[in-house]
Design an enzyme around this catalytic site. Structure first.
Site, PDB file in Angstrom:
ATOM      1  N   ASP A  29      35.623  39.295  58.884  1.00 20.69           N
ATOM      2  CA  ASP A  29      36.625  38.391  58.341  1.00 20.69           C
ATOM      3  C   ASP A  29      35.838  37.576  57.337  1.00 20.69           C
ATOM      4  OD1 ASP A  29      38.073  35.928  57.867  1.00 20.69           O
ATOM      5  OD2 ASP A  29      39.434  36.598  59.430  1.00 20.69           O
ATOM      6  N   HIS A  30      36.033  37.859  56.048  1.00 21.00           N
ATOM      7  CA  HIS A  30      35.084  37.284  55.076  1.00 21.00           C
ATOM      8  C   HIS A  30      35.149  35.750  55.029  1.00 21.00           C
ATOM      9  CE1 HIS A  30      38.394  37.183  52.099  1.00 21.00           C
ATOM     10  NE2 HIS A  30      37.645  36.346  51.414  1.00 21.00           N
ATOM     11  N   HIS A  54      42.438  35.282  58.559  1.00 22.96           N
ATOM     12  CA  HIS A  54      41.639  34.204  57.968  1.00 22.96           C
ATOM     13  C   HIS A  54      42.087  32.809  58.423  1.00 22.96           C
ATOM     14  CE1 HIS A  54      40.159  37.422  55.606  1.00 22.96           C
ATOM     15  NE2 HIS A  54      41.132  37.447  54.715  1.00 22.96           N
TER      16      HIS A  54
HETATM   17  O1  LIG Z   1      41.365  38.920  52.415  1.00 22.98           O
HETATM   18  C1  LIG Z   1      41.937  38.496  51.432  1.00 22.98           C
HETATM   19  O2  LIG Z   1      41.451  37.400  50.837  1.00 22.98           O
HETATM   20  C2  LIG Z   1      41.759  37.115  49.472  1.00 22.98           C
HETATM   21  C3  LIG Z   1      41.415  35.641  49.237  1.00 22.98           C
HETATM   22  O3  LIG Z   1      40.056  35.460  49.504  1.00 22.98           O
HETATM   23  P1  LIG Z   1      39.252  34.243  48.859  1.00 22.98           P
HETATM   24  O4  LIG Z   1      37.876  34.411  49.379  1.00 22.98           O
HETATM   25  O5  LIG Z   1      39.370  34.421  47.369  1.00 22.98           O
HETATM   26  O6  LIG Z   1      39.917  32.985  49.294  1.00 22.98           O
HETATM   27  C4  LIG Z   1      43.192  37.384  49.149  1.00 22.98           C
HETATM   28  O7  LIG Z   1      43.397  37.281  47.746  1.00 22.98           O
HETATM   29  C5  LIG Z   1      43.567  38.783  49.566  1.00 22.98           C
HETATM   30  O8  LIG Z   1      44.958  38.980  49.366  1.00 22.98           O
HETATM   31  C6  LIG Z   1      43.247  38.996  51.032  1.00 22.98           C
HETATM   32  O9  LIG Z   1      43.390  40.382  51.335  1.00 22.98           O
END
Ligand SMILES: O=C1O[C@H](COP(=O)(O)O)[C@@H](O)[C@H](O)[C@H]1O
Ligand code: NDP
Length: 503
Positions: A178-179, A241
């Protein structure tokens, strides 16, 4: 720990934009093992040197680091090999095993094998079972599986996937990415709370009025309509997230904690989350979809007119939710979460609003008083701000908001993927999603999915470039979403000043 890194989906977008640059940044920061082999996989045939050229291009375009010199770059690229593999062909895994073993011999590597699945979720289970069947997973060292999102699309499919994976890998061997958990500011939350007695003392329902978690994005659906139109903000951002951010901010860790503590405390947050009752869904959940609007002064189409989305689609691009954690620490404190596409600003932040002093509600004494806010900016800026009241310098008998803040000045902050890949290589699962958390998240979200399926939840339209539908503001009752610069909605005093301090 010397090892082999096997990358399924090495010809894909994620590998190019995130994984190769992350590996290279780790290499230049001396965080890669002394000796390592990296094997990329995709369906088409490709010579090793052509693949190495692709990796080099990805690094040039996306890496935050530049190679010290050509020799350093060549050393890094020299670790890469390529093998053609179709996930469904057992013979391709046999060929892969031969290459893995050959490189282990050449580089004198122990049989430590990391398998990174950067492919569509429909392939997760067939790959895991083929790793086992081919003998790739029978190692004298360790084996680990890094798995990308999405992990299921509802409770039943997530359970099914987990059961299938667990036939080839144990829970300790599975690293679910989960990045958001790799973002430096998220990894800093524990220290922020536990290493600062002043905050630690206030971290309960006695002093906190409410907690707000926002992840607003300015981008629309981009070129991902195929995926996003069947996923929406609920599955794409909220279930994973946003609920992970909730767990990270709400867990109460002991002074000295280990990965096991973190997992236990996160699970406890999810177990204390009050389940959504059928009758409460519409008063606790707001779904939205962006209509046409303006971004940076330019007109942009509504979601329905984006290329690739189904005609008349009822997919959500925005969700706001009110949640309650029924634990001794958080009972009575609402947690507000919202996330959406095509909103006014790109910002991920957590705002903690403190209560007014019990015996002297400041806002009643003086209209100019603001509540104390602790603002944790997770991205794209990273920083912390405390909003305080001060006496105005002109001696007009008013309060004036002042801001104590610090923002990261580090130009080349490690990226989420770097932190996470580094952790997985070290066998540290702290910042990965444990199955319990994933299952409990889907469990909480499932009634919303059911209500959407039955058409029981209204879908509110909001103009692109706004802060979401009006219903998302009404959701908060007497509270307000802090720090939005949209004056058409209920707003905080002092937000413009805050914006100036953080610009
Ligand atoms: O996992 C995802 O995250 C991005 C947003 O990530 P961020 O690090 O730029 O806040 C999101 O745009 C994407 O739809 C989603 O799959
Ligand atoms: N891109 C992103 O920003 C993000 C992606 N993710 C997740 O990461 C994963 C990968 O995404 P992304 O890189 O964008 O996807 P892409 O479509 O760009 O790449 C897919 C990869 O899978 C490979 N592939 C497809 N079918 C097969 C097959 N039958 N056998 C072997 N390999 C196959 C492709 O190789 P080839 O076609 O060469 O055979 C390609 O390398 C997905 O789970 C996605 O949800 C998560 C967060 C963000």
């Amino acid at each position: 720990m010397n090892m082999t890194f096997v990358l399924f989906g090495a010809t894909g977008d994620l590998a190019k934009r995130k994984i190769f640059p992350a590996l290279f940044n780790l290499f230049t920061d001396n965080k890669m093992p002394e000796s390592f082999s990296i094997i990329g996989l995709g369906r088409r045939e490709m010579a090793h040197d052509v693949f190495q050229k692709q990796v080099e291009q990805s690094i040039e375009t996306f890496s935050r680091r530049k190679a010290a010199d050509r020799a350093a770059l060549d050393k890094f690229l020299g670790a890469f090999r390529y093998s053609a593999l179709d996930v469904n062909r057992p013979e391709d895994y046999t060929k892969l095993l031969e290459l893995v073993e050959q490189r282990e011999k050449e580089l004198n590597l122990p049989q430590n094998r990391m398998f990174y699945l950067s492919v569509g979720p429909e392939f997760f289970d067939v790959i895991a079972s083929n790793i086992k069947a081919s003998g790739l997973g029978s190692t004298s060292g360790w084996k680990r599986l890094i798995i990308e999102k999405p992990f299921g699309r509802d409770l039943a499919s997530a359970r099914e996937l987990n059961e299938k994976l667990s036939k080839s890998f144990t829970e300790e061997e599975i690293y679910r990415i989960d990045h958001y958990l790799g973002k430096p500011m998220v990894q800093n939350l524990e220290v922020l709370e536990n290493a600062n007695p002043v905050l630690h003392a206030l971290w309960t329902n006695r002093y906190i009025s409410n907690v707000q978690i926002t992840a607003s994005e300015t981008v629309g659906v981009e070129e991902r309509a195929g995926y996003y139109d069947t996923s929406g903000a609920l599955r794409d951002m909220f279930q994973n997230h946003m609920l992970q951010l909730l767990m990270m901010i709400a867990m109460q860790l002991p002074k000295e904690s280990n990965p096991e503590d973190v997992r236990n405390k996160k699970r406890m947050v999810m177990e204390s989350l009050r389940p959504l009752q059928q009758d409460d869904i519409s008063s606790q959940i707001v779904l939205g979809q962006y209509g046409a609007g303006e971004m940076n002064g330019k007109p942009v189409p509504g979601y329905q007119d984006e290329p690739g989305v189904a005609p008349g689609t009822q997919n959500n691009t925005f969700i706001a939710a009110k949640l309650w954690i029924d634990s001794e620490f958080w009972r009575g404190v609402p947690f507000y979460i919202r996330t959406g596409k095509r909103m006014a600003e790109k910002s991920t932040r957590i705002v903690i609003e403190f209560k007014d002093p019990l015996d002297q509600p400041l806002r009643k004494v003086d209209e100019t008083a603001v509540p104390n806010l602790l603002v944790i900016e997770i991205g794209p800026k990273e920083g912390i701000t405390l909003q305080l009241n001060s006496k105005d310098p002109k001696h007009e008998g008013k309060f004036e908001p002042v801001y104590v803040n610090c923002f990261s000045s580090l130009e080349d902050m490690p990226e989420a993927y770097e932190n996470l890949i580094h952790d997985a290589m070290r066998g540290d699962g702290t910042f990965f999603a444990h199955w319990n958390e994933v299952e409990l998240s889907w469990q909480w979200v499932q009634p919303i999915l059911d209500a959407v399926e039955k058409g029981e939840l209204p879908l509110h339209t909001y103009p692109a470039g706004s802060y979401g539908p009006k219903a998302a503001f009404d959701l908060l009752g007497d509270h307000v979403w802090w720090l939005d610069n949209d004056t058409s909605n209920k707003q905080s005093k002092g937000e413009a000043a805050y914006a100036n301090t953080t610009a």
